[in-house]
Every structure is written in C-alpha cells, then in structure tokens.
Design a protein around this motif. Structure first.
Motif: not given
Length: 325
Positions: A8-11, A107-114, A116-119, A139-140
């Motif tokens: 359900n997206g919960e971390a 080992y880095d933080e691509p913005k796509a991950f943020d 995706f997790t937000a949506a 897709e993101t």
C-alpha cells in the motif's frame, strides 16, 4: 539504510543493529540506500541471494549487468543524478527481483525514486508484486528522464537567446562574453550526453526485463514494458536532436567569436592603411638631405601637414565607398 515498502506504499525502516526476525509478509520492495556490509548480510539472510556490491554495479559488461541466478533476476541501470545542478552524474542502480519482491541497491539519490515513493500509494491497482512495482518504477524513471530533457531544452533555448538575441545598434558585448557562453554550452552538452547514456542503459534493461517469465505472465506489466521501450526510443531520438542543436550552438558561438576577432583585426588593418600615406609624407620630409627645396619654402610645413591629412582622408572615403567600412 534499508527501507521496506508494503504493497500500500507504507514505508518501514529496517535497522541492521536491531534486525527483525523476518520480513513482514506484505513487503514488496526493499530499497537499500548506501548499504554497509551489515545491511548487505541482513538482506542476503532474508532473501537467500547475494546482494550486488558497489564494485559490482560499476561493471560495464552487459553480461554482468543483466543476469539470472538462483531464481532471482539481476539488472543494473545507469540513472541521471543532479540534473538541476551544473555537474550531472550517472548513478548505477541495481534492481533485483526475488521471491516476489523488488530489491534496489543504490549509492546515490536519483530524483525518480523520491517521485515514485511519493506517488506509490496512488498507483491504480496497487503494487502487489515486485514485477508490477519494477515496471511502474521504470515508468517513473523514464518520465523523469523526459523531464531532464525538457530542462535541457529550456536551458539551451535561453542560451540561444542570449547568444543571438537582438542588441542595441553599436553596442558591443562585454569582454569574454561569448567565451563564457561556451562553458555553458559544454555544461548543457554534458547533461544531454549523460541522459543519452542513461537511455541506452535503460533500453538494454527493459529489453531484458521483457523476457523475464514473471513479466510475460503478467499482461499489464508486459504491455507496460513494451510502452516504456517505445518511450525510451522516442526520447533517444529527441536527445539526438537536442545534441545536434547544441552542436549548432557551439559552432555558431565559435563563428561569432571569429567574426568579432576579424572585426578587430579589420580595424587595425584599415588604420594601418589609412596612416600609411601620411607616414610616407612625413618620412619623405623627415630626410636630412642638403638639397631639398621644400625645406626653404615659407609654407612648406603647412603644405606637408595638409598633404598628410589629405592622404589619410582619401583612403578612408575610398574604403567607405567600397563598403569595406
């Protein structure tokens, strides 16, 4: 750092210091950000697979980036990071499908991950399996890559306006203005080049992912893989077009620099030609021979000055008549 996500997206943050006895049953994604050795061993214990290390991610051989081992699928893609800054980089990210879950090692933080997790909680139908989740994540990532290309286009358009924009008549550019713009061109070229490399990497990964049995068994994931591959192809062509525009901008900037340098040389050349006749007159009457009748003339000096002025004015207007000035 290990972050586990439920369907359900919960971390849920998992600590290697006080690890849980087992993973919750509804976990579909384990995201490992800059994991240390203890965190690697913890995930390996949960899943029974060998987690790729940082050195493994740097291997550029396709056979080392895309493979299957112990019923787990291993994929490594290069994603663009720090696109908004002046020094974009490529970050290698591992995607592992194992036991119905997705494991990502980065080992880095691509913005796509943020993004995706937000949506993630808004995805239609949810992400019940790692297969569905990885296709949605790609897709993101591709959408983010398209956004990076849009950023590059906006920057290039702004730079083109600065280089070719209208200027008041007679107003010159500041010193080294165009030279500074060449550095901006190089920066934009770096961003587009990194994006093209990322798209090539994503294309190989999606081609491999399409052949994975779990993707073939899921109709929606299979169709989404095909759609993402087409998007990557379109973005690659668009990136090539942008790269061509950057090359044109570079050539045009160098041409303008040559034009300005030629204009300066032209001024010196014309000045030398204009002052050559007066110099000849002055040299002629500067000779110290005994027999020079003009030296005894009462109006010799004014006549020499007038001769020098006329000899300078005539070439000047001749050049103006020819359109050389």
């Amino acid at each position: 750092m290990i972050t586990a996500y439920r369907d359900n997206g919960e971390a849920v943050v998992i600590s290697a210091v006080t690890p849980p006895a087992s993973l919750p049953p509804d976990i579909v994604w384990i995201d490992m950000l800059r994991p240390d050795k203890a965190e690697d061993l913890l995930v390996e214990g949960f899943l029974g697979i060998e987690v790729p290390t940082r050195e493994d991610l740097k291997d550029i051989e396709p056979s080392s980036r895309l493979y299957t081992a112990k019923d787990a699928v291993f994929m490594t893609a290069s994603l663009v990071c720090k696109a908004e800054g002046g020094h974009p980089e490529l970050a290698d990210v591992a995607f592992v499908l194992a036991r119905g879950m997705l494991i990502t090692i980065r080992y880095d933080e691509p913005k796509a991950f943020d993004l995706f997790t937000a949506a993630m909680h808004r995805i239609p139908g949810g992400c019940s399996t790692g297969t569905v989740l990885v296709t949605r994540l790609f897709e993101t990532i591709v959408d983010r890559t398209a956004e990076i290309l849009e950023i590059a286009v906006a920057r290039i358009d702004g730079l083109s306006t600065q280089v070719f924009g209208d200027r008041p008549v007679g107003k010159r550019r500041p010193p080294h203005y165009l030279e500074a713009k060449l550095m901006d061109v190089a920066s934009h070229h770096r961003l587009v080049a990194k994006t093209r490399d990322s798209l090539a990497s994503l294309s190989r990964v999606l081609t491999f992912l399409y052949t994975v049995p779990s993707v073939q068994e899921n109709k929606d994931s299979k169709e989404l893989c095909r759609t993402i591959s087409r998007d990557i192809q379109s973005l690659s062509e668009h990136a090539s077009f942008i790269s061509g525009n950057i090359t044109f901008l570079l050539d045009a900037s160098l041409g303008l620099i040559n034009v300005e340098q030629n204009a300066i040389i032209k001024i010196f050349s014309i000045a030398a030609v204009v002052f050559l006749p007066p110099t000849l007159v002055a040299s002629l009457y500067g000779m110290n021979f005994d027999v020079m009748p003009e030296l005894k003339w009462t109006f010799g000096y004014p006549m020499a000055v007038v001769g020098m002025v006329i000899s300078a004015i005539v070439p000047y207007y001749f050049f103006r008549w020819k359109g050389w000035l």
